[in-house]
Scaffold this motif. Sequence first.
Motif, mmCIF file in Angstrom:
data_model
loop_
_atom_site.group_PDB
_atom_site.id
_atom_site.type_symbol
_atom_site.label_atom_id
_atom_site.label_comp_id
_atom_site.label_asym_id
_atom_site.label_seq_id
_atom_site.Cartn_x
_atom_site.Cartn_y
_atom_site.Cartn_z
ATOM 1 N N ARG A 176 12.683 24.734 -12.472
ATOM 2 C CA ARG A 176 11.302 24.268 -12.632
ATOM 3 C C ARG A 176 10.336 25.435 -12.783
ATOM 4 N N PHE A 177 10.499 26.453 -11.949
ATOM 5 C CA PHE A 177 9.620 27.619 -12.057
ATOM 6 C C PHE A 177 9.793 28.317 -13.407
ATOM 7 N N ALA A 178 11.042 28.464 -13.836
ATOM 8 C CA ALA A 178 11.309 29.131 -15.115
ATOM 9 C C ALA A 178 10.727 28.339 -16.284
ATOM 10 N N SER A 179 10.796 27.016 -16.186
ATOM 11 C CA SER A 179 10.257 26.176 -17.256
ATOM 12 C C SER A 179 8.734 26.268 -17.320
ATOM 13 N N GLU A 180 8.080 26.250 -16.162
ATOM 14 C CA GLU A 180 6.619 26.319 -16.148
ATOM 15 C C GLU A 180 6.108 27.689 -16.587
ATOM 16 N N LEU A 181 6.905 28.742 -16.361
ATOM 17 C CA LEU A 181 6.509 30.097 -16.789
ATOM 18 C C LEU A 181 6.989 30.417 -18.196
ATOM 19 N N ASP A 182 7.737 29.472 -18.810
ATOM 20 C CA ASP A 182 8.249 29.641 -20.173
ATOM 21 C C ASP A 182 9.138 30.876 -20.286
ATOM 22 N N LEU A 183 10.057 31.009 -19.334
ATOM 23 C CA LEU A 183 10.997 32.126 -19.346
ATOM 24 C C LEU A 183 12.260 31.737 -20.101
ATOM 25 N N SER A 184 13.021 32.741 -20.494
ATOM 26 C CA SER A 184 14.245 32.511 -21.255
ATOM 27 C C SER A 184 15.386 32.087 -20.328
ATOM 28 N N ASP A 185 16.460 31.603 -20.958
ATOM 29 C CA ASP A 185 17.653 31.214 -20.190
ATOM 30 C C ASP A 185 18.278 32.421 -19.495
ATOM 31 N N GLU A 186 18.149 33.575 -20.139
ATOM 32 C CA GLU A 186 18.701 34.803 -19.546
ATOM 33 C C GLU A 186 18.002 35.136 -18.229
ATOM 34 N N GLN B 261 0.828 -1.209 0.000
ATOM 35 C CA GLN B 261 0.000 0.000 0.000
ATOM 36 C C GLN B 261 0.862 1.259 0.000
ATOM 37 N N ALA B 262 1.921 1.270 0.818
ATOM 38 C CA ALA B 262 2.768 2.460 0.923
ATOM 39 C C ALA B 262 3.516 2.730 -0.373
ATOM 40 N N LEU B 263 4.066 1.710 -1.000
ATOM 41 C CA LEU B 263 4.814 1.908 -2.235
ATOM 42 C C LEU B 263 3.892 2.352 -3.367
ATOM 43 N N GLY B 264 2.651 1.874 -3.337
ATOM 44 C CA GLY B 264 1.676 2.367 -4.310
ATOM 45 C C GLY B 264 1.391 3.850 -4.118
ATOM 46 N N GLU B 265 1.309 4.290 -2.869
ATOM 47 C CA GLU B 265 1.103 5.710 -2.578
ATOM 48 C C GLU B 265 2.292 6.540 -3.041
ATOM 49 N N ILE B 266 3.501 6.057 -2.782
ATOM 50 C CA ILE B 266 4.702 6.785 -3.198
ATOM 51 C C ILE B 266 4.733 6.944 -4.713
ATOM 52 N N ASP B 267 4.419 5.880 -5.420
ATOM 53 C CA ASP B 267 4.439 5.943 -6.883
ATOM 54 C C ASP B 267 3.364 6.905 -7.397
ATOM 55 N N ARG B 268 2.192 6.896 -6.788
ATOM 56 C CA ARG B 268 1.109 7.789 -7.215
ATOM 57 C C ARG B 268 1.491 9.250 -7.007
ATOM 58 N N MET B 269 2.017 9.577 -5.815
ATOM 59 C CA MET B 269 2.380 10.962 -5.525
ATOM 60 C C MET B 269 3.551 11.428 -6.378
ATOM 61 N N ALA B 270 4.536 10.551 -6.577
ATOM 62 C CA ALA B 270 5.691 10.924 -7.398
ATOM 63 C C ALA B 270 5.275 11.197 -8.837
ATOM 64 N N SER B 271 4.327 10.422 -9.344
ATOM 65 C CA SER B 271 3.838 10.659 -10.706
ATOM 66 C C SER B 271 3.116 11.999 -10.798
ATOM 67 N N ALA B 272 2.319 12.313 -9.780
ATOM 68 C CA ALA B 272 1.588 13.578 -9.788
ATOM 69 C C ALA B 272 2.529 14.776 -9.687
ATOM 70 N N LEU B 273 3.675 14.608 -8.995
ATOM 71 C CA LEU B 273 4.632 15.698 -8.823
ATOM 72 C C LEU B 273 5.707 15.719 -9.903
ATOM 73 N N GLY B 274 5.702 14.726 -10.786
ATOM 74 C CA GLY B 274 6.695 14.680 -11.851
ATOM 75 C C GLY B 274 8.100 14.384 -11.358
ATOM 76 N N LEU B 275 8.227 13.567 -10.325
ATOM 77 C CA LEU B 275 9.549 13.239 -9.779
ATOM 78 C C LEU B 275 10.156 12.063 -10.541
ATOM 79 N N GLN C 218 16.873 14.959 -0.867
ATOM 80 C CA GLN C 218 18.188 14.312 -0.991
ATOM 81 C C GLN C 218 18.665 14.305 -2.437
ATOM 82 N N ALA C 219 17.745 14.124 -3.380
ATOM 83 C CA ALA C 219 18.119 14.023 -4.793
ATOM 84 C C ALA C 219 18.331 15.378 -5.451
ATOM 85 N N GLY C 220 18.094 16.470 -4.726
ATOM 86 C CA GLY C 220 18.277 17.797 -5.305
ATOM 87 C C GLY C 220 17.135 18.242 -6.188
ATOM 88 N N THR C 221 15.973 17.589 -6.076
ATOM 89 C CA THR C 221 14.770 18.004 -6.808
ATOM 90 C C THR C 221 13.646 18.229 -5.799
#
Length: 329
Positions: A244-254, A143-157, A197-200
């Motif tokens: 992540r914020f810059a990508s979702e707002l479609d901002l430039s690299d600058e 049950q717990a691993l199913g929850e982890i997989d569901r939440m990670a998919s929703a968060l795009g991890l 821990q993974a930096g994301t």
Amino acid sequence: MTDSVRGYTTERARARESEDETESTDGDSEQLRCPECGGQLATDTEHGETVCADCGLVVEEDEIDHGPEWRAFDSKEKDQKSRVGAPTTQMMHDKGLSTNIGWQDKDAYGKTLSSRQREKMQRLRTWNERFRTRDSKERNLKQALGEIDRMASALGLPENVRETASVIYRRALADDLLPGRSIEGVATSALYAAARQAGTPRSLDEIATVSRVEKDEIARTYRYVVRELGLEIQPADPEQYVPRFASELDLSDESERRARDLLKTAKEQGVHSGKSPVGLAAAAIYAAALLTNEKVTQSEVSEVANISEVTIRNRYHELLEAEEQIQVP
């Protein structure tokens, strides 16, 4: 039979055995020798040939290669290409080692099973599922691993975060940290710790939106799990949220680069101390967009970062003040 006759017979048998061994050895040595020069033969696996190492005569060609059809240049690549079934994973309660009965009611030739056979296969699936989770700990883990997989998919991890979260939950279950706490709460805190821990990292508000428990319970369980398991988790860096914020707002690299510069300046001035890293990242994104003449509203940044516009305005002014102090000679 007298002793002398018995001894003679034994000697004859031993002599015959030694002759047979000599003949077999000579035969093997003849087969491993070149028929032209008597040199040593060697097998060329790349070209499928048997050649003489001395004169180069090709004794056999077009030999069958019993090895794999792929090449590997290191052990990791060899393990990845080896076709021996799916790799083990921590994201499944049985690590992916058990078997499943397919849901298609068809035989090996693709023909539909009869009603009697379908009933039989359904019973087998039921018992197979029961045997896969034989005790309460396995049911808990499933049950717990199913929850982890569901939440990670929703968060795009990514997958490595899911694997790490699964390992953290397994450790918590093995150390008996679950009594008095919900399965969903510990699973959510494990995912939150793994993402950091993974930096994301994801903010507590983002985690709470996909979890089945409240934000306060997640924070409380997270502190407990980290303390009991001795996890080494560094404070979240605001710069980790910027891409992540810059990508979702479609901002430039600058704009993204400018936001990173603002955050580095804020660290040098000590502005980041005691502030929410998500708020600082959102404010840096908003300030950088204005400095690079890109149209982004506080409302849009607030929606992406899941933080109030008041926080963005307060942190935005602090970042610009820190930037001005650096520029003043």
